[in-house]
Design a protein around this motif. Sequence first.
Motif, short mmCIF file in Angstrom:
data_model
loop_
_atom_site.label_atom_id
_atom_site.label_comp_id
_atom_site.label_asym_id
_atom_site.label_seq_id
_atom_site.Cartn_x
_atom_site.Cartn_y
_atom_site.Cartn_z
N ALA A 111 0.84 -1.20 0.00
CA ALA A 111 0.00 0.00 0.00
C ALA A 111 0.87 1.25 0.00
CB ALA A 111 -0.91 -0.01 1.22
N GLY A 112 0.51 2.21 -0.80
CA GLY A 112 1.25 3.46 -0.87
C GLY A 112 2.26 3.50 -2.00
N GLU A 113 2.60 2.32 -2.56
CA GLU A 113 3.55 2.31 -3.68
C GLU A 113 2.88 2.89 -4.92
OE1 GLU A 113 5.32 -1.47 -4.40
OE2 GLU A 113 6.25 -1.59 -2.42
N LEU A 114 3.69 3.52 -5.76
CA LEU A 114 3.18 4.15 -6.97
C LEU A 114 2.47 3.13 -7.86
CD1 LEU A 114 3.21 6.93 -8.37
CD2 LEU A 114 5.21 6.16 -9.65
N GLY A 115 1.23 3.43 -8.22
CA GLY A 115 0.47 2.56 -9.11
C GLY A 115 -0.11 1.33 -8.45
N ARG A 116 -0.02 1.25 -7.09
CA ARG A 116 -0.46 0.04 -6.40
C ARG A 116 -1.97 -0.16 -6.49
NH1 ARG A 116 -0.27 -5.01 -5.79
NH2 ARG A 116 -1.11 -5.78 -3.82
N LYS A 117 -2.77 0.91 -6.43
CA LYS A 117 -4.22 0.74 -6.50
C LYS A 117 -4.64 0.07 -7.80
CE LYS A 117 -5.83 4.37 -3.35
NZ LYS A 117 -6.67 5.59 -3.21
N THR A 118 -4.04 0.51 -8.88
CA THR A 118 -4.34 -0.08 -10.19
C THR A 118 -3.89 -1.54 -10.22
OG1 THR A 118 -4.05 2.06 -11.27
CG2 THR A 118 -3.95 0.09 -12.67
N GLU A 119 -2.71 -1.79 -9.67
CA GLU A 119 -2.16 -3.14 -9.64
C GLU A 119 -3.05 -4.09 -8.84
OE1 GLU A 119 2.34 -4.64 -9.28
OE2 GLU A 119 1.53 -3.95 -7.37
N LEU A 120 -3.52 -3.62 -7.67
CA LEU A 120 -4.37 -4.43 -6.82
C LEU A 120 -5.70 -4.74 -7.51
CD1 LEU A 120 -4.62 -5.81 -4.07
CD2 LEU A 120 -5.60 -3.70 -3.17
N GLU A 121 -6.21 -3.77 -8.25
CA GLU A 121 -7.45 -3.98 -8.99
C GLU A 121 -7.27 -5.04 -10.07
OE1 GLU A 121 -11.31 -3.90 -9.72
OE2 GLU A 121 -10.33 -2.81 -8.08
N GLU A 122 -6.11 -5.02 -10.73
CA GLU A 122 -5.81 -6.04 -11.74
C GLU A 122 -5.68 -7.42 -11.09
OE1 GLU A 122 -5.69 -5.89 -15.11
OE2 GLU A 122 -6.52 -3.89 -14.77
N GLU A 123 -5.08 -7.45 -9.89
CA GLU A 123 -4.96 -8.72 -9.16
C GLU A 123 -6.34 -9.27 -8.82
OE1 GLU A 123 -2.50 -8.04 -5.76
OE2 GLU A 123 -0.70 -7.61 -6.94
N ARG A 124 -7.23 -8.37 -8.45
CA ARG A 124 -8.58 -8.79 -8.09
C ARG A 124 -9.33 -9.33 -9.31
NH1 ARG A 124 -12.05 -5.10 -4.08
NH2 ARG A 124 -12.94 -4.01 -5.86
#
Length: 277
Positions: A221-234
């Motif tokens: 959490a907090g890493e650049l682009g992590r929200k997008t990455e987590l959404e792709e993981e989901r």
Amino acid sequence: RKILDDGAKQVILLSHNGKNVDIVEDEKAYSLAPIAPYLTKKLGTGKSGFKVDFVSGFDKRVTSGSRVVLMENVREDDRDEGKEDLPENKNNAASEAYARQILDATNPNIYVLDGFSVAHRDQASVTRLANLMKERGKTAIAGHLLEDEYEFFIDRIIKNPVKPFLVFLGGAKVSGKGGKLKIIEALLPNVDRIVLGGAMAFPFLLELEKSYEVDSMDPFAGELGRKTELEEERKTASRILKGDYGKKVIIPKLIVGAVGEDRIIVDIDKEQIPEGF
């Protein structure tokens, strides 16, 4: 020893000792210098033995006359993992420059990769060294240990697995080129069950129950682009769970959370994970 026995003029050893400042803050603790006398002892002394010479860095050409040379921990420089690269620097110029520096310092005729645990990583001391060797018209090959690991995996895990075949996967490194989500998708047709834990389970938990506060516990959490990455993981987790083999995936029901000294165990079938844990 095999390479030496086969007549190599000199063997230059590269390795890494990954840094973890949460455990050890002293930079010297990560040096490979103590390995040199140990290797000398293992290789024997006298006419049949080889003294291992330690070289502390890649800032100049290796001039040692020893038949075995051990170089300093390649992770002493953040460029090995590309950490100095900016997100928009898609060519990983810093990592490429470090690989050239390593190659210029060591000047090998043959590059042998025998580290199975790092063979999948796009790093200066792994893929970039191999590619540069090929560009310069030299040889880059896999060693016998890597070959044995690969053949064992193909034979025992892919082609002829013992049944029932269970796989346990945990930890981080969930997405990306060497991420475990791709491994899960590749293994699912052959396994009987895959049991997930750790950060690996996050995207699956999120997909099963959107209200879980799992994303606040994300180690990245907090890493650049992590929200997008987590959404792709989901999305990938959703595809896996809804696919032909979704019922093979086992996800934990008990979650351990911590804040400072406080620890909790949550049964996610019955209660929510409190925010902040």
